[in-house]
Write a protein that holds these residues in place. Structure first.
Motif, PDB file in Angstrom:
ATOM      1  N   TYR A 126      -4.131   7.703  -7.042  1.00 35.81           N
ATOM      2  CA  TYR A 126      -3.804   6.493  -6.287  1.00 35.81           C
ATOM      3  C   TYR A 126      -2.407   6.536  -5.655  1.00 35.81           C
ATOM      4  O   TYR A 126      -2.124   5.764  -4.738  1.00 35.81           O
ATOM      5  CB  TYR A 126      -3.876   5.267  -7.198  1.00 35.81           C
ATOM      6  CG  TYR A 126      -5.252   4.995  -7.749  1.00 35.81           C
ATOM      7  CD1 TYR A 126      -6.204   4.327  -6.993  1.00 35.81           C
ATOM      8  CD2 TYR A 126      -5.605   5.418  -9.028  1.00 35.81           C
ATOM      9  CE1 TYR A 126      -7.475   4.086  -7.489  1.00 35.81           C
ATOM     10  CE2 TYR A 126      -6.875   5.172  -9.537  1.00 35.81           C
ATOM     11  CZ  TYR A 126      -7.805   4.505  -8.764  1.00 35.81           C
ATOM     12  OH  TYR A 126      -9.053   4.268  -9.256  1.00 35.81           O
ATOM     13  N   SER A 161      -0.904  -6.288  -7.330  1.00 31.44           N
ATOM     14  CA  SER A 161      -1.823  -6.633  -8.421  1.00 31.44           C
ATOM     15  C   SER A 161      -1.402  -5.858  -9.663  1.00 31.44           C
ATOM     16  O   SER A 161      -0.850  -4.758  -9.561  1.00 31.44           O
ATOM     17  CB  SER A 161      -3.284  -6.306  -8.076  1.00 31.44           C
ATOM     18  OG  SER A 161      -3.522  -4.916  -8.084  1.00 31.44           O
ATOM     19  N   THR A 169     -11.366  -1.458  -9.275  1.00 29.53           N
ATOM     20  CA  THR A 169     -10.098  -0.811  -8.950  1.00 29.53           C
ATOM     21  C   THR A 169      -9.119  -1.849  -8.427  1.00 29.53           C
ATOM     22  O   THR A 169      -9.514  -2.855  -7.843  1.00 29.53           O
ATOM     23  CB  THR A 169     -10.295   0.300  -7.893  1.00 29.53           C
ATOM     24  OG1 THR A 169      -9.071   0.997  -7.696  1.00 29.53           O
ATOM     25  CG2 THR A 169     -10.755  -0.257  -6.569  1.00 29.53           C
ATOM     26  N   GLY A 170      -7.810  -1.611  -8.649  1.00 31.95           N
ATOM     27  CA  GLY A 170      -6.766  -2.465  -8.096  1.00 31.95           C
ATOM     28  C   GLY A 170      -7.011  -3.939  -8.317  1.00 31.95           C
ATOM     29  O   GLY A 170      -7.439  -4.384  -9.391  1.00 31.95           O
ATOM     30  N   SER A 205      -9.745   2.648  -3.200  1.00 34.36           N
ATOM     31  CA  SER A 205      -8.526   2.041  -3.735  1.00 34.36           C
ATOM     32  C   SER A 205      -8.328   0.710  -3.036  1.00 34.36           C
ATOM     33  O   SER A 205      -8.686   0.557  -1.866  1.00 34.36           O
ATOM     34  CB  SER A 205      -7.311   2.950  -3.511  1.00 34.36           C
ATOM     35  OG  SER A 205      -7.041   3.102  -2.130  1.00 34.36           O
ATOM     36  N   GLU A 206      -7.756  -0.248  -3.738  1.00 32.29           N
ATOM     37  CA  GLU A 206      -7.562  -1.589  -3.185  1.00 32.29           C
ATOM     38  C   GLU A 206      -6.368  -2.220  -3.881  1.00 32.29           C
ATOM     39  O   GLU A 206      -6.504  -2.766  -4.983  1.00 32.29           O
ATOM     40  CB  GLU A 206      -8.810  -2.451  -3.387  1.00 32.29           C
ATOM     41  CG  GLU A 206      -8.828  -3.704  -2.558  1.00 32.29           C
ATOM     42  CD  GLU A 206      -8.918  -3.414  -1.069  1.00 32.29           C
ATOM     43  OE1 GLU A 206      -7.992  -3.834  -0.344  1.00 32.29           O
ATOM     44  OE2 GLU A 206      -9.889  -2.760  -0.631  1.00 32.29           O
ATOM     45  N   PRO A 207      -5.171  -2.125  -3.267  1.00 34.03           N
ATOM     46  CA  PRO A 207      -3.983  -2.683  -3.931  1.00 34.03           C
ATOM     47  C   PRO A 207      -4.182  -4.106  -4.446  1.00 34.03           C
ATOM     48  O   PRO A 207      -3.821  -4.414  -5.570  1.00 34.03           O
ATOM     49  CB  PRO A 207      -2.929  -2.613  -2.826  1.00 34.03           C
ATOM     50  CG  PRO A 207      -3.337  -1.428  -2.006  1.00 34.03           C
ATOM     51  CD  PRO A 207      -4.837  -1.469  -1.986  1.00 34.03           C
ATOM     52  N   CYS A 208      -4.732  -4.964  -3.628  1.00 33.80           N
ATOM     53  CA  CYS A 208      -5.087  -6.312  -4.091  1.00 33.80           C
ATOM     54  C   CYS A 208      -6.434  -6.706  -3.519  1.00 33.80           C
ATOM     55  O   CYS A 208      -7.407  -6.848  -4.225  1.00 33.80           O
ATOM     56  CB  CYS A 208      -4.026  -7.338  -3.697  1.00 33.80           C
ATOM     57  SG  CYS A 208      -4.487  -9.025  -4.192  1.00 33.80           S
ATOM     58  N   ASN A 227       0.868  -1.179   0.000  1.00 32.63           N
ATOM     59  CA  ASN A 227       0.000   0.000   0.000  1.00 32.63           C
ATOM     60  C   ASN A 227       0.903   1.227   0.000  1.00 32.63           C
ATOM     61  O   ASN A 227       1.581   1.502   0.985  1.00 32.63           O
ATOM     62  CB  ASN A 227      -0.923   0.014   1.217  1.00 32.63           C
ATOM     63  CG  ASN A 227      -1.988   1.098   1.115  1.00 32.63           C
ATOM     64  OD1 ASN A 227      -1.838   2.092   0.404  1.00 32.63           O
ATOM     65  ND2 ASN A 227      -3.095   0.904   1.816  1.00 32.63           N
ATOM     66  N   TYR A 287      -3.153  -2.345  -9.923  1.00 33.17           N
ATOM     67  CA  TYR A 287      -2.610  -1.375  -8.973  1.00 33.17           C
ATOM     68  C   TYR A 287      -1.274  -0.821  -9.460  1.00 33.17           C
ATOM     69  O   TYR A 287      -1.000   0.376  -9.316  1.00 33.17           O
ATOM     70  CB  TYR A 287      -2.448  -2.036  -7.610  1.00 33.17           C
ATOM     71  CG  TYR A 287      -2.103  -1.079  -6.482  1.00 33.17           C
ATOM     72  CD1 TYR A 287      -2.924  -0.002  -6.180  1.00 33.17           C
ATOM     73  CD2 TYR A 287      -0.971  -1.276  -5.699  1.00 33.17           C
ATOM     74  CE1 TYR A 287      -2.620   0.866  -5.137  1.00 33.17           C
ATOM     75  CE2 TYR A 287      -0.655  -0.415  -4.655  1.00 33.17           C
ATOM     76  CZ  TYR A 287      -1.480   0.654  -4.381  1.00 33.17           C
ATOM     77  OH  TYR A 287      -1.171   1.509  -3.351  1.00 33.17           O
ATOM     78  N   GLN A 303      -2.183   1.797 -11.868  1.00 28.54           N
ATOM     79  CA  GLN A 303      -2.854   2.934 -11.241  1.00 28.54           C
ATOM     80  C   GLN A 303      -1.875   3.850 -10.499  1.00 28.54           C
ATOM     81  O   GLN A 303      -2.157   5.043 -10.326  1.00 28.54           O
ATOM     82  CB  GLN A 303      -3.928   2.436 -10.271  1.00 28.54           C
ATOM     83  CG  GLN A 303      -5.148   1.852 -10.969  1.00 28.54           C
ATOM     84  CD  GLN A 303      -6.183   1.339  -9.982  1.00 28.54           C
ATOM     85  OE1 GLN A 303      -5.844   0.849  -8.906  1.00 28.54           O
ATOM     86  NE2 GLN A 303      -7.457   1.434 -10.346  1.00 28.54           N
ATOM     87  N   THR A 306       4.134  -4.462  -7.161  1.00 29.51           N
ATOM     88  CA  THR A 306       2.950  -4.242  -6.331  1.00 29.51           C
ATOM     89  C   THR A 306       2.129  -5.526  -6.329  1.00 29.51           C
ATOM     90  O   THR A 306       2.448  -6.483  -7.029  1.00 29.51           O
ATOM     91  CB  THR A 306       2.102  -3.079  -6.867  1.00 29.51           C
ATOM     92  OG1 THR A 306       1.531  -3.462  -8.129  1.00 29.51           O
ATOM     93  CG2 THR A 306       2.939  -1.832  -7.058  1.00 29.51           C
TER      94      THR A 306
END
Length: 478
Positions: A227, A215, A399-400, A377-380, A164, A218, A221, A213
């Protein structure tokens, strides 16, 4: 290949979030493919006695950190084909919690310095060191600093995994010399400097051989300021050595066919046990027991970037669908209070469980029909994967990692495994919830197909571990 994984937390030893799940699952998956894998962690006081009884004391050294001269012990144990090393210093790590201390910068600088200093005490010298987030971001910097005097470590490849990017390790410039024990040139030449402050995450990104990262979406992004939390220019600089690898899921632990925490076990081929789980969930959290009413679940930290504000904005509209809603999580006071009051307003239709509970979360996944995850937002994200594994059809924002794991079924796509909306807008989310509730109520056959696709998707660590292995191989020339 010899791989050392450096993390500030790892399940099942110590955990606050998704990093622990990754650090607990990826190394065993790499070891299963035949590599020598070790993980090094702080020895927090929360590491249980059952693990301490299995540890071997490997020795101790003293670590110099600027003017400090600190004791550093090393313990190890074998688990799931991996050697787990624990860095011992009670002053820094016996705090009752992992993070949130006023001296976190000093604590994790000590940990990072200790990782490098302890390399001769490990069973082997690593080919690759994979660091994670700002808490271990000083490791590649200390490696480069020591490599001018220590020939044996010059060939070690380095990887930084960003879970993150919001958390960067930002400190005043005086910390370079006084706290981290580095020459001020590391700041003056721009390696650690960003906006007049020390930024440890930036420093690691500039120094490592590869940045990844959690994903693919992400990773893309992070070129966007929305982000990147001010790091978009650094991401652009690192674009040639940056990639995204989707996190896997511990499919052994999260398996509804054997999970002992749920009321009845079931499989994708026979989901009859899920009806038992639903009835038990409704009873457990105070919802009206009705097998025909769809149960929507949220298991989340109650903070704005998880999209909780969208849910608050249209909660009345969600209740108007006739569905039930159960929320599990803790977070910002204003959201906790909102859901407590909503439970009073919608008694029997809405339940607010303001807590962290692994057992209850599993009971919710197994009893829910739909799972809401409207993240800004959601990295994975792992919750959407767990939900699908347990037969709860996800409703997510695109997202992500949510975009990488949930395929829209709204337009009749044959491989759809959930519901997706793109705009960060409460009414777009509500419209999508209405679609999902309608499918559940009026087309049980198609709902079952969507549910089964999610339950049979492969979210295991196998493919992700191979992608990490490819990254390691590329930077050491294997």
């Amino acid at each position: 290949m010899k791989i050392l994984y450096v993390a500030s937390e790892a399940a099942p030893f110590c955990k606050t979030g998704g990093l622990a799940d990754v650090a607990g699952s990826l190394p065993p998956a790499l070891a299963a493919n035949g590599d020598d894998v070790a993980v090094i962690l702080p020895l927090y006081d929360m590491v249980g006695q059952q693990w301490r009884e299995q540890m071997t004391f490997r020795g101790n050294i003293y670590v110099d950190l600027a003017w400090r001269h600190e004791y550093c012990g090393l313990f190890s144990l074998e688990y799931q084909g991996v050697t787990w090393y624990f860095v011992d210093n009670e002053r820094y790590f016996c705090r009752g919690q992992l993070y949130g201390e006023g001296d976190d910068g000093e604590r994790f600088a000590f940990f990072s310095r200790a990782v490098v200093a302890l390399l001769p005490m490990l069973d082997w010298m690593p080919d690759v060191i994979n660091c994670n987030d700002w808490q271990s971001a000083l490791v590649p910097i200390y490696l480069k600093d020591e490599a001018t005097r220590w020939e044996e470590i010059r060939g070690i490849g380095t990887v930084l995994t960003i879970h993150n990017i919001e958390y960067q390790g930002i400190f005043g410039d005086y910390t370079v010399c006084d706290l981290f024990g580095l020459d001020y040139g590391w700041f003056a030449d721009g390696t650690l400097e960003m906006g007049g402050c020390v930024n440890l995450l930036k420093g690691a990104m500039m120094c490592v051989d590869h940045v990844n990262t959690v994903s693919p979406t992400y990773a893309q992004q992070l070129h966007n300021s929305f982000y990147a939390h001010g790091m978009e220019n650094i991401v652009d600089l690192c674009d040639g050595k940056m990639s995204g690898v989707l996190n896997g899921l511990d499919v052994v632990s999260f398996d509804p066919s054997v999970d002992g925490a749920i009321a009845a076990n079931y499989t994708a081929d026979d989901v009859s046990g899920k009806a038992v789980c639903k009835a038990e969930l409704q009873r457990l959290v105070g919802l009206k027991e009705d097998p025909d009413v769809p149960v929507i679940a949220m298991v989340s930290r109650l903070v704005s970037h998880k999209g909780v504000d969208l849910v608050c904005e249209v909660l009345d509209g969600i209740m108007d669908t006739g569905a039930q809603l159960v929320v599990l999580g803790k977070g910002d006071y204003v959201y906790e209070e909102f859901f407590k009051h909503a439970e009073q307003r919608y008694g029997g239709q809405m339940s607010a469980q303001i807590a962290y509970s692994d057992k209850l979360s599993r009971q919710i996944y197994s009893g829910a029909d739909l799972f809401l995850m409207p993240s800004k937002s959601e990295p994975c994200g792992l919750s959407q994967m767990i939900a699908m594994r347990y037969g709860a059809v996800p409703i997510v924002r695109q997202t992500g990692g949510l975009a990488d794991t949930v395929r829209s079924c709204q337009l009749g796509q044959e491989d759809g495994n959930g519901y997706v909306f793109a705009n960060y807008n409460a009414y777009d989310m509500l419209y999508t919830i209405n679609q999902a509730v309608a499918l559940y109520r009026y087309n049980s056959e198609d709902f079952r197909k969507v549910q089964q696709r999610g339950m049979t998707d492969d979210f295991s660590w196998g493919a992700s571990a191979r992608s990490y292995r490819d990254i390691y191989a590329s930077i050491v020339g294997e």
